[in-house]
Design a protein around this motif. Sequence first.
Motif: not given
Length: 100
Positions: A2-5, A27-31, A42-50
């Motif tokens: 898995c990669l985070g972008i 558009r990224i989830s910030m939940l 932010v580090l994003v994985h599968l559309g979610t900021a981790m």
Amino acid sequence: MCLGIPMTVIEGDDISALCEGAGRAERISMLLIGAQPPGANVLVHLGTAMRVLDEEEAALIADALAGLDAALAGRTFEAHFADLIDREPQLPAHLRRNLG
């Protein structure tokens, strides 16, 4: 694998943010991390900021991903890993065996 972008927040709120990185905006989830100010990395994985990244870590990750892309395309890639040249790789602390 898995990669985070790494992506940069353009605008957003607690729920989502418009971010750009890797040559695109989305558009990224910030939940998971909450609202971040414009310009935050932010580090994003599968559309979610981790998690939130500092500027240096975001640049290192982006450079490593560019190096992987270059290697896969058969281009020279060593310059993308300048932080690793002339030093021995180090395991993260949680993977080091306690020898004491």
